[in-house]
Design a protein around this motif. Structure first.
Motif, mmCIF file in Angstrom:
data_model
loop_
_atom_site.group_PDB
_atom_site.id
_atom_site.type_symbol
_atom_site.label_atom_id
_atom_site.label_comp_id
_atom_site.label_asym_id
_atom_site.label_seq_id
_atom_site.Cartn_x
_atom_site.Cartn_y
_atom_site.Cartn_z
ATOM 1 N N ASN A 27 0.897 -1.226 0.070
ATOM 2 C CA ASN A 27 0.177 0.053 0.046
ATOM 3 C C ASN A 27 0.893 1.270 -0.046
ATOM 4 O OD1 ASN A 27 -2.426 -1.498 0.163
ATOM 5 N ND2 ASN A 27 -2.217 -1.603 2.446
ATOM 6 N N ASP A 28 0.739 2.143 -1.059
ATOM 7 C CA ASP A 28 1.351 3.402 -1.235
ATOM 8 C C ASP A 28 2.792 3.078 -1.078
ATOM 9 O OD1 ASP A 28 -0.864 4.675 -1.016
ATOM 10 O OD2 ASP A 28 -1.045 4.729 0.882
ATOM 11 N N ALA A 29 3.263 1.962 -1.547
ATOM 12 C CA ALA A 29 4.921 1.789 -1.596
ATOM 13 C C ALA A 29 5.562 2.683 -2.512
ATOM 14 C CB ALA A 29 5.071 0.203 -1.776
ATOM 15 N N ASP A 30 4.885 3.331 -3.446
ATOM 16 C CA ASP A 30 5.596 4.000 -4.389
ATOM 17 C C ASP A 30 5.715 5.344 -4.082
ATOM 18 O OD1 ASP A 30 3.072 4.848 -4.417
ATOM 19 O OD2 ASP A 30 2.786 4.705 -6.582
ATOM 20 N N ARG A 31 5.286 5.779 -2.820
ATOM 21 C CA ARG A 31 5.747 7.035 -2.161
ATOM 22 C C ARG A 31 7.153 7.066 -1.822
ATOM 23 N NH1 ARG A 31 5.446 8.306 3.388
ATOM 24 N NH2 ARG A 31 5.158 6.343 4.700
ATOM 25 N N ASP A 35 9.841 3.199 -8.514
ATOM 26 C CA ASP A 35 10.199 1.692 -8.653
ATOM 27 C C ASP A 35 10.063 0.627 -7.359
ATOM 28 O OD1 ASP A 35 12.656 3.066 -7.657
ATOM 29 O OD2 ASP A 35 13.753 1.878 -8.785
ATOM 30 N N VAL A 36 9.687 1.441 -6.351
ATOM 31 C CA VAL A 36 9.429 0.518 -4.877
ATOM 32 C C VAL A 36 8.295 -0.164 -5.101
ATOM 33 C CG1 VAL A 36 9.357 0.641 -2.595
ATOM 34 C CG2 VAL A 36 10.996 2.149 -3.825
ATOM 35 N N VAL A 37 8.045 -1.460 -4.993
ATOM 36 C CA VAL A 37 6.852 -2.185 -4.734
ATOM 37 C C VAL A 37 6.540 -2.553 -3.544
ATOM 38 C CG1 VAL A 37 7.353 -3.035 -7.198
ATOM 39 C CG2 VAL A 37 8.092 -4.516 -5.125
ATOM 40 N N CYS A 38 7.148 -2.563 -2.591
ATOM 41 C CA CYS A 38 6.671 -2.709 -1.186
ATOM 42 C C CYS A 38 7.628 -2.669 -0.145
ATOM 43 C CB CYS A 38 6.287 -4.417 -1.131
ATOM 44 S SG CYS A 38 7.800 -5.627 -1.028
ATOM 45 N N VAL A 39 7.092 -2.363 1.095
ATOM 46 C CA VAL A 39 8.106 -2.003 2.047
ATOM 47 C C VAL A 39 7.834 -2.804 3.406
ATOM 48 C CG1 VAL A 39 8.412 -0.003 3.823
ATOM 49 C CG2 VAL A 39 7.772 0.414 1.345
ATOM 50 N N LEU A 40 9.009 -3.333 4.118
ATOM 51 C CA LEU A 40 8.768 -3.973 5.043
ATOM 52 C C LEU A 40 9.469 -3.269 6.283
ATOM 53 C CD1 LEU A 40 9.316 -7.798 5.603
ATOM 54 C CD2 LEU A 40 10.593 -5.995 7.550
ATOM 55 N N ARG A 41 8.853 -3.260 7.237
ATOM 56 C CA ARG A 41 9.056 -2.095 8.282
ATOM 57 C C ARG A 41 9.894 -2.625 9.549
ATOM 58 N NH1 ARG A 41 7.119 2.908 8.558
ATOM 59 N NH2 ARG A 41 5.730 3.822 6.801
ATOM 60 N N ALA A 42 10.754 -2.289 9.994
ATOM 61 C CA ALA A 42 11.313 -2.622 11.256
ATOM 62 C C ALA A 42 12.425 -4.099 10.968
ATOM 63 C CB ALA A 42 10.681 -2.806 12.231
ATOM 64 N N GLN A 43 13.549 -3.760 11.589
ATOM 65 C CA GLN A 43 14.574 -4.889 11.920
ATOM 66 C C GLN A 43 13.946 -5.960 12.555
ATOM 67 O OE1 GLN A 43 19.014 -5.513 13.268
ATOM 68 N NE2 GLN A 43 18.583 -3.880 12.046
ATOM 69 N N SER A 44 13.287 -5.823 13.548
ATOM 70 C CA SER A 44 12.875 -6.783 14.583
ATOM 71 C C SER A 44 11.706 -7.508 13.820
ATOM 72 C CB SER A 44 12.198 -5.925 15.740
ATOM 73 O OG SER A 44 11.059 -5.067 15.508
ATOM 74 N N ARG A 45 10.916 -7.150 12.928
ATOM 75 C CA ARG A 45 10.200 -7.898 12.209
ATOM 76 C C ARG A 45 10.759 -8.731 11.087
ATOM 77 N NH1 ARG A 45 4.876 -8.546 9.950
ATOM 78 N NH2 ARG A 45 4.720 -8.677 7.787
ATOM 79 N N LEU A 113 22.231 -7.154 -1.359
ATOM 80 C CA LEU A 113 21.036 -6.886 -1.969
ATOM 81 C C LEU A 113 20.909 -5.432 -2.373
ATOM 82 C CD1 LEU A 113 18.283 -8.775 0.171
ATOM 83 C CD2 LEU A 113 19.174 -9.537 -1.720
ATOM 84 N N ARG A 114 21.494 -4.528 -1.379
ATOM 85 C CA ARG A 114 21.545 -3.124 -1.660
ATOM 86 C C ARG A 114 22.666 -2.870 -2.877
ATOM 87 N NH1 ARG A 114 22.806 0.137 3.975
ATOM 88 N NH2 ARG A 114 22.189 1.636 2.287
ATOM 89 N N ALA A 115 23.825 -3.545 -2.984
ATOM 90 C CA ALA A 115 24.846 -3.347 -3.998
ATOM 91 C C ALA A 115 23.940 -3.549 -5.413
ATOM 92 C CB ALA A 115 25.969 -4.104 -3.841
ATOM 93 N N ALA A 116 23.185 -4.571 -5.532
ATOM 94 C CA ALA A 116 22.549 -4.770 -6.666
ATOM 95 C C ALA A 116 21.304 -3.671 -6.891
ATOM 96 C CB ALA A 116 22.192 -6.146 -6.800
ATOM 97 N N THR A 140 11.380 -2.897 -8.002
ATOM 98 C CA THR A 140 11.081 -3.713 -9.310
ATOM 99 C C THR A 140 12.204 -4.348 -9.668
ATOM 100 O OG1 THR A 140 11.613 -1.743 -10.872
ATOM 101 C CG2 THR A 140 9.171 -1.986 -9.950
ATOM 102 N N ALA A 141 13.269 -4.201 -9.699
ATOM 103 C CA ALA A 141 14.440 -4.881 -10.072
ATOM 104 C C ALA A 141 14.754 -6.117 -8.982
ATOM 105 C CB ALA A 141 16.008 -4.051 -10.233
ATOM 106 N N GLY A 142 14.579 -5.662 -7.858
ATOM 107 C CA GLY A 142 14.483 -6.858 -6.885
ATOM 108 C C GLY A 142 13.441 -7.937 -7.014
ATOM 109 N N GLU A 143 12.266 -7.518 -7.365
ATOM 110 C CA GLU A 143 11.185 -8.313 -7.432
ATOM 111 C C GLU A 143 11.484 -9.307 -8.669
ATOM 112 O OE1 GLU A 143 6.633 -8.343 -6.235
ATOM 113 O OE2 GLU A 143 6.899 -6.778 -7.997
ATOM 114 N N ASP A 144 11.894 -8.603 -9.767
ATOM 115 C CA ASP A 144 12.081 -9.277 -10.981
ATOM 116 C C ASP A 144 13.207 -10.142 -10.894
ATOM 117 O OD1 ASP A 144 10.179 -7.755 -12.234
ATOM 118 O OD2 ASP A 144 11.565 -6.466 -13.247
ATOM 119 N N ALA A 145 14.159 -9.796 -10.193
ATOM 120 C CA ALA A 145 15.480 -10.774 -9.867
ATOM 121 C C ALA A 145 14.908 -11.927 -8.896
ATOM 122 C CB ALA A 145 16.680 -10.170 -9.241
ATOM 123 N N PHE A 146 14.161 -11.659 -7.992
ATOM 124 C CA PHE A 146 13.747 -12.819 -7.219
ATOM 125 C C PHE A 146 12.870 -13.709 -7.876
ATOM 126 C CE2 PHE A 146 10.873 -14.591 -3.964
ATOM 127 C CZ PHE A 146 11.878 -15.472 -3.086
#
Length: 217
Positions: A27-31, A35-45, A113-116, A140-146
């Motif tokens: 939801n609203d990831a593109d903000r 080219d951002v398709v999703c966001v995962l919040r928090a290192q603990s999660r 992952l960040r380097a690519a 989007t590059a990450g989703e395509d690669a995965f």
């Protein structure tokens, strides 16, 4: 002395990418970028999701708990397959218990992952002040690669399929809530600090057997 299985940094990178893709909020990831398709919040999660990826017996226990609430039979099928495939023996990657639960440094794997530019990491907080949480952005590059990785071989597709199950178990709960659930297991909570968290395989297998016997009556 039993040898403890350890994943390579690349294996860990694929596992984390799978978690972010499966459990990220779209939801609203593109903000965060076009080219951002999703966001995962928090290192603990992310750490909590990774714990269930690495400990199939603990995941199986959560699936049984969910079955007892929902009655969804496919959950039992998943648990049975976990044990039939001997995953607690063959796929378990132990984690050490620290003050706030299971933890392993993820920086090196995330750097791959960040380097690519498969993911980006943002820090949410007051500029110059305390960081509240880390945000993991799947591109989007990450989703395509995965997608290409998961389709390359059944062994790699396992990460995609397993992360989907882990995301189903986790729902929308944050990292603290997920770790609290993990602490409900006596073996986890009773592990001494800086020691490897103990498995629950035998207990969960017995629990599955009891459930199946009850359904057969």
């Amino acid at each position: 002395m039993t040898e403890i299985a350890v994943a390579s940094e690349r294996q860990t990178a694929i596992r984390l990418l799978a978690c972010i893709q499966a459990a990220g909020d779209r939801n609203d990831a593109d903000r965060w970028g076009s080219d951002v398709v999703c966001v995962l919040r928090a290192q603990s999660r992310l750490q909590a999701l990774d714990f269930w990826m690495r400990n199939p017996d603990y995941l199986a226990n959560e699936l049984l708990t969910e079955f007892e609430t929902s009655g969804e039979r496919d959950l039992l099928t998943i648990v049975q397959r976990i044990f039939d495939d001997r995953e607690p023996d063959l796929r378990r990657l132990p984690m050490v218990r620290y003050l706030f639960g299971a933890f392993e440094p993820l920086d090196n794997a995330l750097a791959i992952l960040r380097a690519a530019d498969l993911i980006r990491i943002k820090r949410d907080g007051v500029p110059g002040g305390k960081i509240r949480e880390h945000l993991y952005l799947l591109t989007t590059a990450g989703e395509d690669a995965f997608g290409r990785i998961a389709a390359a071989a059944p062994e790699l597709g396992w990460y995609r399929d397993r992360a989907s199950i882990v995301a189903r178990v986790a729902g929308a709960q944050g990292g603290k809530a997920l770790k609290d659930r993990q602490y409900l297991q006596a073996e986890y909570a009773g592990t001494e600090l800086s020691h490897v968290i103990q498995p629950v395989t035998d207990r969960v297998q017995a629990r599955l057997a009891t459930i199946l016997e009850g359904l057969a009556e």
